[in-house]
Motif scaffolding. Structure first.
Motif, mmCIF file in Angstrom:
data_model
loop_
_atom_site.group_PDB
_atom_site.id
_atom_site.type_symbol
_atom_site.label_atom_id
_atom_site.label_comp_id
_atom_site.label_asym_id
_atom_site.label_seq_id
_atom_site.Cartn_x
_atom_site.Cartn_y
_atom_site.Cartn_z
ATOM 1 N N ALA A 283 0.833 -1.210 0.000
ATOM 2 C CA ALA A 283 0.000 0.000 0.000
ATOM 3 C C ALA A 283 0.866 1.257 0.000
ATOM 4 O O ALA A 283 0.613 2.211 -0.745
ATOM 5 C CB ALA A 283 -0.936 -0.003 1.201
ATOM 6 N N ARG A 284 1.909 1.268 0.820
ATOM 7 C CA ARG A 284 2.800 2.435 0.879
ATOM 8 C C ARG A 284 3.596 2.564 -0.416
ATOM 9 O O ARG A 284 3.823 3.666 -0.913
ATOM 10 C CB ARG A 284 3.757 2.307 2.059
ATOM 11 C CG ARG A 284 4.653 3.536 2.261
ATOM 12 C CD ARG A 284 5.636 3.312 3.396
ATOM 13 N NE ARG A 284 4.941 3.005 4.640
ATOM 14 C CZ ARG A 284 5.553 2.510 5.718
ATOM 15 N NH1 ARG A 284 6.856 2.264 5.679
ATOM 16 N NH2 ARG A 284 4.860 2.253 6.813
ATOM 17 N N ASP A 285 4.020 1.428 -0.975
ATOM 18 C CA ASP A 285 4.771 1.443 -2.227
ATOM 19 C C ASP A 285 3.933 2.070 -3.341
ATOM 20 O O ASP A 285 4.431 2.878 -4.132
ATOM 21 C CB ASP A 285 5.167 0.013 -2.588
ATOM 22 C CG ASP A 285 6.223 -0.045 -3.686
ATOM 23 O OD1 ASP A 285 6.965 0.944 -3.856
ATOM 24 O OD2 ASP A 285 6.311 -1.085 -4.356
ATOM 25 N N ILE A 286 2.669 1.722 -3.406
ATOM 26 C CA ILE A 286 1.776 2.276 -4.432
ATOM 27 C C ILE A 286 1.610 3.772 -4.236
ATOM 28 O O ILE A 286 1.662 4.557 -5.191
ATOM 29 C CB ILE A 286 0.407 1.562 -4.393
ATOM 30 C CG1 ILE A 286 0.563 0.091 -4.808
ATOM 31 C CG2 ILE A 286 -0.586 2.258 -5.330
ATOM 32 C CD1 ILE A 286 -0.678 -0.736 -4.565
ATOM 33 N N ARG A 287 1.406 4.202 -2.986
ATOM 34 C CA ARG A 287 1.237 5.643 -2.711
ATOM 35 C C ARG A 287 2.476 6.417 -3.116
ATOM 36 O O ARG A 287 2.389 7.500 -3.729
ATOM 37 C CB ARG A 287 0.942 5.874 -1.225
ATOM 38 C CG ARG A 287 -0.462 5.482 -0.798
ATOM 39 C CD ARG A 287 -0.831 6.093 0.543
ATOM 40 N NE ARG A 287 0.088 5.700 1.604
ATOM 41 C CZ ARG A 287 -0.073 4.621 2.362
ATOM 42 N NH1 ARG A 287 -1.123 3.823 2.161
ATOM 43 N NH2 ARG A 287 0.785 4.318 3.306
ATOM 44 N N MET A 288 3.660 5.882 -2.787
ATOM 45 C CA MET A 288 4.908 6.568 -3.146
ATOM 46 C C MET A 288 5.071 6.658 -4.651
ATOM 47 O O MET A 288 5.498 7.686 -5.177
ATOM 48 C CB MET A 288 6.107 5.827 -2.530
ATOM 49 C CG MET A 288 6.168 5.925 -1.018
ATOM 50 S SD MET A 288 7.432 4.829 -0.296
ATOM 51 C CE MET A 288 8.913 5.471 -1.063
ATOM 52 N N ALA A 289 4.709 5.592 -5.373
ATOM 53 C CA ALA A 289 4.814 5.604 -6.824
ATOM 54 C C ALA A 289 3.851 6.621 -7.439
ATOM 55 O O ALA A 289 4.188 7.316 -8.400
ATOM 56 C CB ALA A 289 4.529 4.209 -7.375
ATOM 57 N N GLN A 290 2.655 6.744 -6.859
ATOM 58 C CA GLN A 290 1.680 7.708 -7.359
ATOM 59 C C GLN A 290 2.147 9.153 -7.132
ATOM 60 O O GLN A 290 1.921 10.028 -7.972
ATOM 61 C CB GLN A 290 0.328 7.469 -6.703
ATOM 62 C CG GLN A 290 -0.352 6.180 -7.155
ATOM 63 C CD GLN A 290 -1.573 5.831 -6.346
ATOM 64 O OE1 GLN A 290 -1.778 6.345 -5.223
ATOM 65 N NE2 GLN A 290 -2.430 4.975 -6.892
#
Length: 293
Positions: A283-290
């Motif tokens: 979840a955090r990885d996706i937010r950082m990528a966004q």
């Protein structure tokens, strides 16, 4: 390194690169890469490939070995091995560009019959060298084909074969000759790796993989780890997690659907193992990528 190759890769990548900076081409195995800023750490299980760096800088780590390379150099990965990489120099004014070719083992086998050279040497599965002029010239003519769609299907295969020839004949030759030797350990493990890649979401059956490789289970385990640095189970797990990350970042898949699609039955186990490999939960990885997009 001819500026013409950089110009062609720049033109193609600037138009075709996706949100991850990957610009696929209609030439099998050939991909252009673009980045306008240094990247976070990227984990991958690469197929055998050569990456020609044209602008910017990159760092690649495999196990305890770390290599930095820049313009005029090429990275060879001669086995399916896990790497951690990072683009270390790139900007809006001067983006990172590279051209990546996945090696075609069938072409290497065919060429190895015709080429009489030094015996294959164990120089490790990852190395950097100056890009040979003949390799760069073949890459240049491949990129030119992309702007000539009528000629592309006629000339593509012979130019790919030529580029493999110059790779075998050049500075990287001793490191990739084993891939072209019929029934070598590298070839046998490559067959098993192809089977794992094809069925990575299914339960792993060591006896079947050993049979594909033409080895006993114990010999298969030994040679698989020696060549890939991982056990078959670890290799499959990394493939699953890398594919799940691609699905979430490139396709917008949800965490649960990505976990199930790659073979996980427990989302909590997927989340734990994802965090161990990539250093952060999905979840955090996706937010950082966004945020970085």
């Amino acid at each position: 390194m001819p500026h013409a190759l950089l110009d062609l890769v720049r033109r193609y990548a600037d138009v075709h690169a996706d949100r991850l900076g990957v610009a696929s081409t209609p030439i099998p195995g050939l991909t252009a890469i673009r980045a306008s800023a240094p990247s976070p750490l990227q984990v991958a299980v690469n197929r055998p490939l050569v990456a020609i760096l044209l602008q910017g800088k990159k760092r690649v780590t495999m196990g305890e070995k770390t290599l930095d390379f820049g313009p005029g150099e090429s990275l060879l990965i001669s086995a399916d091995v896990p790497t951690v990489s990072q683009i270390t120099q790139a900007s809006l004014a001067k983006p990172y560009y590279s051209l990546v070719l996945e090696l075609d083992l069938a072409v290497l086998r065919d060429l190895s019959i015709e080429i009489v050279g030094a015996s294959a040497e164990d120089v490790g599965p990852m190395r950097i060298a100056q890009t040979d002029e003949d390799v760069a010239d073949a890459a240049l003519r491949l990129m030119r084909l992309l702007e000539r769609p009528v000629a592309l299907p006629v000339l593509r295969d012979q130019l790919l074969r030529e580029m493999h020839y110059w790779l075998l004949s050049g500075r990287h030759g001793v490191a990739i000759q084993g891939l072209g030797i019929t029934d070598s350990h590298a070839q046998r493990i490559a067959r098993a790796v192809a089977e794992i890649r094809r069925k990575f979401a299914k339960p792993l059956r060591i006896e079947e993989l050993a049979e594909v490789a033409g080895m006993s289970p114990s010999s298969f385990h030994q040679h698989f780890r020696a060549i890939t640095t991982l056990s078959p189970l670890q290799f499959q797990k990394q493939l699953r997690l890398i594919e799940a990350r691609r699905m979430m970042l490139a396709e917008g898949a949800g965490i649960n659907s990505a976990a199930w699609a790659v073979g996980y039955e427990s989302v909590s186990q997927f989340t734990r193992e994802y965090g161990r490999l990539f250093g952060t939960p999905p979840a955090r990885d996706i937010r950082m990528a966004q945020l970085c997009a």
